[in-house]
Design an enzyme around this catalytic site. Structure first.
Site, mmCIF file in Angstrom:
data_model
loop_
_atom_site.group_PDB
_atom_site.id
_atom_site.type_symbol
_atom_site.label_atom_id
_atom_site.label_comp_id
_atom_site.label_asym_id
_atom_site.label_seq_id
_atom_site.Cartn_x
_atom_site.Cartn_y
_atom_site.Cartn_z
ATOM 1 N N SER A 98 38.532 28.820 -10.043
ATOM 2 C CA SER A 98 37.737 29.586 -11.011
ATOM 3 C C SER A 98 37.643 31.065 -10.656
ATOM 4 C CB SER A 98 36.323 29.014 -11.106
ATOM 5 O OG SER A 98 36.363 27.728 -11.641
ATOM 6 N N THR A 151 32.680 32.450 -11.610
ATOM 7 C CA THR A 151 33.005 32.953 -12.949
ATOM 8 C C THR A 151 32.237 34.236 -13.300
ATOM 9 O OG1 THR A 151 33.493 30.672 -13.563
ATOM 10 C CG2 THR A 151 33.324 32.265 -15.359
ATOM 11 N N GLU A 301 28.913 31.694 -19.655
ATOM 12 C CA GLU A 301 29.666 30.594 -19.050
ATOM 13 C C GLU A 301 28.927 29.265 -19.161
ATOM 14 O OE1 GLU A 301 29.842 30.085 -14.782
ATOM 15 O OE2 GLU A 301 31.725 28.993 -14.930
ATOM 16 N N ASP A 306 33.088 21.815 -15.599
ATOM 17 C CA ASP A 306 33.969 21.675 -14.437
ATOM 18 C C ASP A 306 33.390 20.731 -13.386
ATOM 19 O OD1 ASP A 306 36.162 22.695 -12.618
ATOM 20 O OD2 ASP A 306 34.424 23.409 -11.497
ATOM 21 N N HIS A 310 35.075 17.375 -12.000
ATOM 22 C CA HIS A 310 35.397 17.140 -10.582
ATOM 23 C C HIS A 310 34.913 15.764 -10.149
ATOM 24 C CE1 HIS A 310 37.150 20.794 -8.955
ATOM 25 N NE2 HIS A 310 36.277 21.513 -9.633
ATOM 26 N N HIS A 349 40.439 27.097 -16.600
ATOM 27 C CA HIS A 349 41.486 26.138 -16.216
ATOM 28 C C HIS A 349 41.053 24.776 -16.727
ATOM 29 C CE1 HIS A 349 38.582 24.781 -13.298
ATOM 30 N NE2 HIS A 349 38.448 26.035 -12.891
#
Ligand code: MG
Ligand code: ZN
Length: 539
Positions: A98, A151, A301, A306, A310, A349
């Site tokens: 990131s 980020t 954000e 994310d 994960h 991503h």
């Protein structure tokens, strides 16, 4: 004669199409030439896999909360927006993290893995936020992770490594975006705050009204929130304080990341709720920033998509996607009747290698179908292609896997942390029950040193690392309990997860507003960054 007629026909058709084309271009309000305001919405880890989950839910869940099946991603396109595709890799590597990705988005230049606001050899590069500020625009950064997390950090600081959040906080304060909202108070308060009897601790307890866990991770005595106040920031620590804020505002609403989206959903209608939502933070930022006649740059954000990916926590990831959907809905509504605001939505991503997948488990029985081709044979596909009802079950998950393991199972006395207890907890909070034998497998495997820890900065449980580093690449050997639980319920969810880290799958870029056409392309994130900078500097 005939061919001449044909030629005329062709010319007429071409002219007609050209006219149609021109008409289309000068169509409605969204195409004013230059944007005054630029809003970037970044879903961390929000690749096509994640957007696909949201779209499957919206369109196919029998009890979808989307009455018309339309998400905000549908709406931005329906409203005349465009889509592009962007590669995200960092300098000289296949996959990005990131930090490098946000640096590339913020600077338009290649960056190195885990670097913040630097080029690929480690020199600071002026970011789009810093450029916007120089031209007299207002600027803002919002995240539901920590304000100093990779980020947002990459837009307003320049450091060798994303883990240097103490240094990043100082940088961000020096850069001075007008609005900074998110979590992670621990990097903003002096180490003395850890002494409950200290004056600074008492002051912090008082001004935060008990809304935030006060604990410092700083190694020094700098009180950055005090310094922020001296620079003219209003300090806010809860929803009510945020609502009342005017002008430059620093909001720190949690010790680390803000609550995950399932917790947010659970507490949304609680009158006692003190933590603002991502949408509420965005609304306040727009309120403050839009007072500037020269316009603004705002980055929002949704960072916990994310984290859910994960941990391979599908139900949580759906709720995280609903969180960004709600935020985007608000942003689109805000910009709807304006012709001066460019909105860009993308990801840094893709995370997890997620997908729905068909299985060989519980293949449906043969059945009769009324169609003529089935008059003399049964209908019997050779696989189980998945029941859309799982989408409702995913939505109904009541705690994240991390909460199930940490705040429920982990809170039991150690001698009561048995497979039966784990199965009970999982089955109480999710709609995909596991057996005691499955629970035993999870608990047994997580203590096996073959499973390595992949993502230290998420603060997950430490598991002994292998000596043989090659094994690290074997992603199917998951690295913690959440991922092991995901593996146990995968077939019932019709879900595959390929990794506990990121993939290089290109991400989608959505854009609407002036200069949106620039994003209708196949790009790399350095190109996206350049286009955002051009848009910000155009007016
Ligand atoms: Mg992030
Ligand atoms: Zn990640």
């Amino acid at each position: 004669m005939k061919s001449r007629l044909n030629a005329i026909c062709v010319i007429v058709i071409v002219l007609f199409s050209l006219t149609a084309c021109v008409q289309k271009q000068i169509q409605p309000s969204k195409t004013a030439e230059k944007p005054k305001n630029v809003i970037m919405l970044i879903g961390d880890g929000m690749g096509p896999d994640q957007i696909g989950l949201l779209l499957s839910y919206a369109r196919q869940a029998p009890n979808s909360i989307f009455i018309d099946g339309k998400t905000s991603f549908d709406k931005i396109i329906e409203d005349g927006g465009v889509m592009g595709l962007s590669m995200t890799y960092a300098s000289n590597v296949l996959v990005t993290d990131s930090a490098a990705s946000a640096s590339q988005l913020a600077t338009g230049r290649f960056s190195g893995s885990e670097m913040i606001g630097l080029d690929n050899i480690g020199n600071p590069v002026e970011t789009v936020l810093e450029k916007a500020k120089k031209t007299g625009k207002s600027t803002g950064l919002i995240s539901d992770t920590r304000v100093t997390h990779a980020t947002p950090a990459a837009f307003a600081s320049h450091q060798a490594h994303r883990g240097m959040e103490n240094e990043i906080a100082v940088d961000m304060l020096n850069t001075g975006p007008d609005v900074m909202l998110g979590g992670g108070i621990r990097y903003w308060i002096p180490k003395e705050a850890n002494d409950k009897t200290s004056a600074v601790r008492k002051e912090l307890d008082k001004i935060s009204e008990g809304s935030v866990r006060i604990k410092s991770k700083r190694k020094d005595s700098r009180n950055l929130i005090k310094e922020a106040q001296q620079k003219g920031y209003t300090l806010v620590f809860n929803k009510d304080q945020l609502e009342a804020a005017k002008g430059k505002t620093l909001g720190l609403f949690s010790y680390s990341a803000m609550p995950d989206a399932i917790r947010v959903s659970n507490s949304l209608n609680d009158p006692q709720r003190s933590i603002p939502t991502l949408k509420e933070m965005s609304a306040k930022a727009l309120d403050i920033l839009s007072k500037n006649d020269k316009g603004f740059f705002l980055m929002v954000e949704a960072g916990l998509i994310d984290w859910a990916a994960h941990y391979n926590d599908t139900g949580l990831m759906l709720h995280e996607m609903l969180r960004i959907n709600e935020t985007l809905e608000y942003l689109l509504e805000w910009a709807k009747d304006r012709d001066d605001t460019l909105i860009i939505v993308t990801a840094d991503h893709t995370t997890g290698g997620f997908g729905f997948s068909y299985t060989g488990k519980d293949i449906p029985e043969a059945k009769d179908l009324p169609g003529e081709k089935f008059a003399d044979r049964k209908y019997k596909p050779g696989y189980n292609f998945g029941d859309p009802a799982v989408l409702d079950k995913l939505y109904k998950q009541k705690l994240s896997y991390t909460d199930i393991f940490d705040s429920q199972f982990g809170a039991l006395p150690e001698d009561q942390q048995t497979p039966a207890a784990l199965a009970r907890e999982v089955n109480a909070y999710t709609r995909f029950p596991i057996t005691v034998a499955q629970a035993a497998r999870i608990l047994e495997t997580e203590n096996n040193p073959i499973y390595v820890k992949g993502h230290s900065y998420l603060g997950s449980k430490i598991v002994p690392k292998l000596d043989n580093k090659d094994e690290f690449f074997v992603y199917q050997k998951y690295d913690n309990r959440q991922n092991l639980l995901a593996l146990e319920v995968a077939a019932d969810q019709f879900v595959v997860w390929n990794t506990g880290t990121h993939t290089a799958t290109p991400v989608i870029v959505f854009a609407n507003g002036p200069q949106k056409e620039a994003f209708s392309n196949i790009m790399h994130h350095t190109n996206v960054g350049q286009k955002v900078i051009e848009a910000v500097l155009s007016k």
